[in-house]
Scaffold this active site. Structure first.
Site, PDB file in Angstrom:
ATOM      1  N   HIS A  66       0.847  -1.207   0.000  1.00 50.64           N
ATOM      2  CA  HIS A  66       0.000   0.000   0.000  1.00 50.64           C
ATOM      3  C   HIS A  66       0.871   1.241   0.000  1.00 50.64           C
ATOM      4  O   HIS A  66       2.087   1.158   0.165  1.00 50.64           O
ATOM      5  CB  HIS A  66      -1.015  -0.035   1.141  1.00 50.64           C
ATOM      6  N   HIS A  68       1.387   3.921   1.906  1.00 51.84           N
ATOM      7  CA  HIS A  68       1.907   4.695   3.036  1.00 51.84           C
ATOM      8  C   HIS A  68       3.432   4.798   3.009  1.00 51.84           C
ATOM      9  O   HIS A  68       4.124   3.844   2.633  1.00 51.84           O
ATOM     10  CB  HIS A  68       1.431   4.088   4.357  1.00 51.84           C
ATOM     11  N   ASP A  70       5.758   4.699   5.191  1.00 46.54           N
ATOM     12  CA  ASP A  70       6.612   3.740   5.906  1.00 46.54           C
ATOM     13  C   ASP A  70       6.703   2.399   5.162  1.00 46.54           C
ATOM     14  O   ASP A  70       7.401   1.488   5.607  1.00 46.54           O
ATOM     15  CB  ASP A  70       6.144   3.543   7.362  1.00 46.54           C
ATOM     16  N   HIS A  71       6.031   2.311   3.993  1.00 42.32           N
ATOM     17  CA  HIS A  71       6.103   1.103   3.157  1.00 42.32           C
ATOM     18  C   HIS A  71       6.738   1.360   1.800  1.00 42.32           C
ATOM     19  O   HIS A  71       7.245   0.435   1.170  1.00 42.32           O
ATOM     20  CB  HIS A  71       4.691   0.495   2.993  1.00 42.32           C
ATOM     21  N   HIS A 124      -7.593  -0.807   5.412  1.00 44.51           N
ATOM     22  CA  HIS A 124      -6.580   0.112   5.940  1.00 44.51           C
ATOM     23  C   HIS A 124      -6.385   1.261   4.949  1.00 44.51           C
ATOM     24  O   HIS A 124      -6.406   2.425   5.311  1.00 44.51           O
ATOM     25  CB  HIS A 124      -5.288  -0.665   6.157  1.00 44.51           C
ATOM     26  N   ASP A 141      -0.277  -3.797   6.258  1.00 47.26           N
ATOM     27  CA  ASP A 141      -0.943  -3.290   7.464  1.00 47.26           C
ATOM     28  C   ASP A 141      -2.416  -3.706   7.508  1.00 47.26           C
ATOM     29  O   ASP A 141      -3.236  -3.029   8.111  1.00 47.26           O
ATOM     30  CB  ASP A 141      -0.877  -1.752   7.508  1.00 47.26           C
ATOM     31  N   HIS A 179       4.442  -4.785  10.829  1.00 48.71           N
ATOM     32  CA  HIS A 179       4.798  -4.086  12.067  1.00 48.71           C
ATOM     33  C   HIS A 179       4.882  -5.047  13.247  1.00 48.71           C
ATOM     34  O   HIS A 179       4.128  -6.016  13.328  1.00 48.71           O
ATOM     35  CB  HIS A 179       3.764  -3.011  12.411  1.00 48.71           C
TER      36      HIS A 179
HETATM   37 FE    FE Z   1       2.624   0.772   8.168  1.00 46.15          FE
HETATM   38 ZN    ZN Z   2      -0.105   1.664   6.513  1.00 50.93          ZN
END
Ligand code: FE
Ligand code: ZN
Length: 266
Positions: A66, A68, A70-71, A124, A141, A179
């Site tokens: 996805h 985001h 942090d990915h 998400h 996530d 995570h």
């Molecule tokens: Fe994440």
């Molecule tokens: Zn995420």
């Protein structure tokens, strides 16, 4: 004449290693024993570059779940350095993809020979996807160990349907989420189902693992089904817990909505 024995070309085995990133992200490194490798959700390039250097690996492919940061945050730098191909969901918010993927597509990772099936799991985010193959699930996530992702873009109904798809995979599937949230997820899950003995056992294993600095991921899907409240929104105890917040809650998505909202403020 003795017939020659034709060896079936067998699929390579995948070896999955965690590359820790930020405070609690896991970037998953996929290898087969050859020089080429793939990574899932490289939110940061630096720890991936260090792992490639240390292991003498070439990055052939990046899988994204996805959009985001942090990915995907490390993608452009890794592509510039390695020329890796980038697979991910159909989403304009992700730049530099080689190929966008949809539900049910099977992909073969370039140079690795590994095959994965694409599962669309909105909830998400609206375009979140997961990858399933070689008894492994990379679910970003969407599904965490003993938890699930926040509903940033999707509805409880979408998340329920997405989790139902993942729950239908074989029980021996290893769940590689993105995570390390398992310890706090267990604290919350025990509020929902204090009498769940499988959950009590999982919580004490997780506590011991974290105290020793060990990862709690991957987990087994079969175990998640008995300990993860978000996979148990039709179980009477979980529905009862949801009804303490909203007496109208029904088994399924409306129970998930209540449990998720409760967790958001936990
Ligand atoms: Fe994440
Ligand atoms: Zn995420």
């Amino acid at each position: 004449m003795v017939q020659p024995i034709v060896m079936e070309a067998s699929m390579p085995e995948v070896i999955v290693t965690a590359i820790p990133a930020f405070t609690d992200n896991y970037i998953w490194l996929l290898t087969t024993g050859a020089a080429e490798c793939a990574v899932v959700d490289p939110g940061d390039a630096k720890p991936v570059e260090r792992a490639l250097h240390r292991e003498g690996l070439e990055l052939a492919c990046i899988l994204l779940t996805h959009h985001h940061a942090d990915h995907v945050g490390g993608v452009s730098r890794l592509v510039a350095a390695t020329g890796a191909q980038v697979f991910g969901p159909h989403d304009d918010r992700i730049a530099g993809q080689t190929r966008s993927l949809h539900e049910g597509e099977r992909i073969e990772l370039p140079s690795l020979g590994l095959e994965f099936e694409v599962i669309e799991v909105p909830g998400h985010t609206s375009t979140h996807i997961a990858y399933y193959g070689h008894d492994c699930l990379f679910c970003g996530d969407t599904l965490f160990s003993v938890g699930c992702g926040r509903l940033f873009e999707g509805t409880p109904e979408q998340m329920q349907a997405s989790l139902d798809k993942l729950a239908a995979l074989p029980a021996d599937t290893q769940v590689f989420c993105a995570h390390e949230y398992t310890l706090s997820n267990c604290d919350f899950a025990l509020q929902v189902e204090p009498a769940n003995e499988a959950l009590q056992r999982r919580a004490s294993q997780v506590e011991a693992a974290r105290a020793a600095g060990r990862s709690t991921v991957p987990s087994l899907l079969g175990e998640e089904l008995s300990v993860n409240p978000f996979l148990r929104c039709r179980e009477p105890d979980v529905v009862r817990a949801a009804r303490r917040r909203n007496p109208e809650a029904q088994p399924g998505a409306s129970t998930l909505a209540e449990i998720r909202a409760w967790k958001d403020s936990f």
